[in-house]
Design a protein around this motif. Sequence first.
Motif, PDB file in Angstrom:
ATOM      1  N   THR A 141       0.833  -1.206   0.000  1.00 27.76           N
ATOM      2  CA  THR A 141       0.000   0.000   0.000  1.00 27.76           C
ATOM      3  C   THR A 141       0.863   1.250   0.000  1.00 27.76           C
ATOM      4  OG1 THR A 141      -1.782  -1.144   1.172  1.00 27.76           O
ATOM      5  CG2 THR A 141      -1.797   1.256   1.234  1.00 27.76           C
ATOM      6  N   GLU A 142       1.900   1.264   0.833  1.00 28.72           N
ATOM      7  CA  GLU A 142       2.797   2.418   0.876  1.00 28.72           C
ATOM      8  C   GLU A 142       3.581   2.550  -0.436  1.00 28.72           C
ATOM      9  OE1 GLU A 142       2.785   4.686   3.099  1.00 28.72           O
ATOM     10  OE2 GLU A 142       1.368   3.642   4.406  1.00 28.72           O
ATOM     11  N   LEU A 143       3.990   1.415  -1.010  1.00 22.76           N
ATOM     12  CA  LEU A 143       4.698   1.452  -2.292  1.00 22.76           C
ATOM     13  C   LEU A 143       3.798   1.992  -3.388  1.00 22.76           C
ATOM     14  CD1 LEU A 143       7.194   0.713  -4.008  1.00 22.76           C
ATOM     15  CD2 LEU A 143       6.199  -1.570  -4.298  1.00 22.76           C
ATOM     16  N   TYR A 144       2.558   1.561  -3.389  1.00 20.80           N
ATOM     17  CA  TYR A 144       1.580   2.042  -4.369  1.00 20.80           C
ATOM     18  C   TYR A 144       1.369   3.553  -4.224  1.00 20.80           C
ATOM     19  CZ  TYR A 144      -2.961   2.691  -6.639  1.00 20.80           C
ATOM     20  OH  TYR A 144      -4.002   3.133  -7.429  1.00 20.80           O
ATOM     21  N   ASN A 145       1.191   4.020  -3.003  1.00 15.55           N
ATOM     22  CA  ASN A 145       0.970   5.448  -2.775  1.00 15.55           C
ATOM     23  C   ASN A 145       2.192   6.272  -3.160  1.00 15.55           C
ATOM     24  OD1 ASN A 145      -1.609   4.989  -1.765  1.00 15.55           O
ATOM     25  ND2 ASN A 145      -0.887   4.751   0.346  1.00 15.55           N
ATOM     26  N   PHE A 146       3.376   5.743  -2.888  1.00 19.94           N
ATOM     27  CA  PHE A 146       4.594   6.480  -3.219  1.00 19.94           C
ATOM     28  C   PHE A 146       4.756   6.649  -4.727  1.00 19.94           C
ATOM     29  CE2 PHE A 146       9.103   6.291  -4.449  1.00 19.94           C
ATOM     30  CZ  PHE A 146       9.574   7.448  -3.837  1.00 19.94           C
ATOM     31  N   ILE A 147       4.514   5.576  -5.465  1.00 20.31           N
ATOM     32  CA  ILE A 147       4.711   5.636  -6.921  1.00 20.31           C
ATOM     33  C   ILE A 147       3.625   6.475  -7.594  1.00 20.31           C
ATOM     34  CG2 ILE A 147       4.806   4.255  -9.034  1.00 20.31           C
ATOM     35  CD1 ILE A 147       6.035   2.004  -7.429  1.00 20.31           C
ATOM     36  N   THR A 148       2.376   6.283  -7.188  1.00 23.52           N
ATOM     37  CA  THR A 148       1.271   6.982  -7.859  1.00 23.52           C
ATOM     38  C   THR A 148       1.207   8.465  -7.534  1.00 23.52           C
ATOM     39  OG1 THR A 148      -0.216   6.315  -6.043  1.00 23.52           O
ATOM     40  CG2 THR A 148      -0.162   4.927  -8.020  1.00 23.52           C
ATOM     41  N   ASN A 149       1.798   8.886  -6.434  1.00 22.63           N
ATOM     42  CA  ASN A 149       1.757  10.306  -6.083  1.00 22.63           C
ATOM     43  C   ASN A 149       2.722  11.150  -6.903  1.00 22.63           C
ATOM     44  OD1 ASN A 149      -0.281  10.225  -4.150  1.00 22.63           O
ATOM     45  ND2 ASN A 149       1.127   9.655  -2.511  1.00 22.63           N
ATOM     46  N   ILE A 150       3.608  10.508  -7.623  1.00 16.35           N
ATOM     47  CA  ILE A 150       4.539  11.215  -8.513  1.00 16.35           C
ATOM     48  C   ILE A 150       4.054  11.035  -9.950  1.00 16.35           C
ATOM     49  CG2 ILE A 150       6.919  11.399  -9.315  1.00 16.35           C
ATOM     50  CD1 ILE A 150       7.811  10.289  -6.624  1.00 16.35           C
ATOM     51  N   PRO A 151       3.856  12.106 -10.695  1.00 11.74           N
ATOM     52  CA  PRO A 151       3.348  11.970 -12.077  1.00 11.74           C
ATOM     53  C   PRO A 151       4.237  11.066 -12.932  1.00 11.74           C
ATOM     54  CG  PRO A 151       3.266  14.255 -11.355  1.00 11.74           C
ATOM     55  CD  PRO A 151       4.023  13.511 -10.299  1.00 11.74           C
ATOM     56  N   THR A 152       3.599  10.287 -13.779  1.00 12.39           N
ATOM     57  CA  THR A 152       4.339   9.359 -14.637  1.00 12.39           C
ATOM     58  C   THR A 152       5.312  10.080 -15.553  1.00 12.39           C
ATOM     59  OG1 THR A 152       2.430   7.863 -14.617  1.00 12.39           O
ATOM     60  CG2 THR A 152       4.090   7.505 -16.329  1.00 12.39           C
ATOM     61  N   ILE A 153       4.948  11.264 -15.989  1.00 10.36           N
ATOM     62  CA  ILE A 153       5.794  12.010 -16.915  1.00 10.36           C
ATOM     63  C   ILE A 153       7.155  12.312 -16.301  1.00 10.36           C
ATOM     64  CG2 ILE A 153       4.964  14.276 -16.201  1.00 10.36           C
ATOM     65  CD1 ILE A 153       5.764  13.148 -19.790  1.00 10.36           C
ATOM     66  N   ILE A 154       7.205  12.458 -14.966  1.00 16.28           N
ATOM     67  CA  ILE A 154       8.481  12.738 -14.295  1.00 16.28           C
ATOM     68  C   ILE A 154       9.384  11.511 -14.367  1.00 16.28           C
ATOM     69  CG2 ILE A 154       9.562  13.276 -12.072  1.00 16.28           C
ATOM     70  CD1 ILE A 154       7.192  15.007 -11.410  1.00 16.28           C
ATOM     71  N   TYR A 155       8.809  10.330 -14.103  1.00 17.20           N
ATOM     72  CA  TYR A 155       9.598   9.100 -14.220  1.00 17.20           C
ATOM     73  C   TYR A 155      10.145   8.940 -15.629  1.00 17.20           C
ATOM     74  CZ  TYR A 155       7.492   7.560  -9.785  1.00 17.20           C
ATOM     75  OH  TYR A 155       7.096   7.452  -8.476  1.00 17.20           O
ATOM     76  N   MET A 156       9.272   9.106 -16.617  1.00 19.80           N
ATOM     77  CA  MET A 156       9.682   8.896 -18.000  1.00 19.80           C
ATOM     78  C   MET A 156      10.721   9.911 -18.435  1.00 19.80           C
ATOM     79  SD  MET A 156       7.904   6.231 -18.579  1.00 19.80           S
ATOM     80  CE  MET A 156       8.398   6.014 -20.286  1.00 19.80           C
ATOM     81  N   THR A 157      10.596  11.144 -17.968  1.00 12.42           N
ATOM     82  CA  THR A 157      11.577  12.176 -18.314  1.00 12.42           C
ATOM     83  C   THR A 157      12.944  11.853 -17.728  1.00 12.42           C
ATOM     84  OG1 THR A 157       9.837  13.862 -18.386  1.00 12.42           O
ATOM     85  CG2 THR A 157      12.099  14.633 -18.182  1.00 12.42           C
ATOM     86  N   LEU A 158      12.981  11.482 -16.458  1.00 13.51           N
ATOM     87  CA  LEU A 158      14.261  11.157 -15.806  1.00 13.51           C
ATOM     88  C   LEU A 158      14.922   9.955 -16.466  1.00 13.51           C
ATOM     89  CD1 LEU A 158      13.321  11.662 -12.030  1.00 13.51           C
ATOM     90  CD2 LEU A 158      14.731  13.148 -13.474  1.00 13.51           C
TER      91      LEU A 158
END
Length: 306
Positions: A141-158
Amino acid sequence: MIRDKEDLFRFAEHSSEDAERIGFSDYSYWGSVMQNFLKKKSAVFMLILFLAMVFFSYVAMDIAKYDYTNLRIDRDIAYLTPNAEYWFGTDNLGRDYWCQVWYAAQVSIRLSLIVAVGESVLGIFIGCLWGYVRALDRFFTELYNFITNIPTIIYMTLIAMVVGQSFTIMATTMICIGWMGMARNVRNLVMIYRDREFNLASRCLGTPIHRILIRNILPQLVSAVILRLAISIPGTIAMEASLSYLGLGLDVNTPSLGILLRNGRVDFLNRPHLLFFPAAIVSIVTFTFYIVGNAFSDAADPKNHV
């Protein structure tokens, strides 16, 4: 006059063949699924259209007048409209657009299928553990909340800036981020079926957890998994198109429908054919899996079986 009991009653003779014939049922779950799915004419038509388009994307490369790997650059014939020589016209560099569109369709469809299957496998595995093993609930649950709270575009950009841009990198990244939707759905359903009577009986009999998940719970999730899988395919193409539009998608040397859409929007009003052909393919894929996914999900629901 009352007759003897022997005249009123007699013992029924046992016949193993008759008992077997009465107790046998020719019901097949997947047979019933296909029977219900084939009743949805619109879904069957869209599925046939999609398969025909995938097949033609490979045939189109063989019947093309030009080889995609050796497309010549000739600015004198740039931006030609579709004609007898160039069936889809030419791009800004004078290259045959027919080869580019159908090769890009192969790349995008292959990417979407790989990502959809990868997300489903990883999501089902984690979702089953997340929902069944209570000790892991807080961690996931904490892992899910951590990942989903950051926009996907930021992950893909980095990742695009640090690791690079390629087919393998993009597919792996989208699987590592996209599994959460499937896992969340599976987790919620597993929690519903986890404490049903048949699962409690299995646990009391000492049935291993993996067998309970595979035999007792997973068959209950088929409908939801199929729907999520079908939604993931057009979602992946849309994500790839959005990232390519921003310059964060595949390598520029690997054409995709997203890259062609990005290039075609530059001068859409004067040269609409550059945007029309890739947009038409994306629309067909998206609409197909929306219709087929809903129809197949309904057909796989045991409640709709006779």
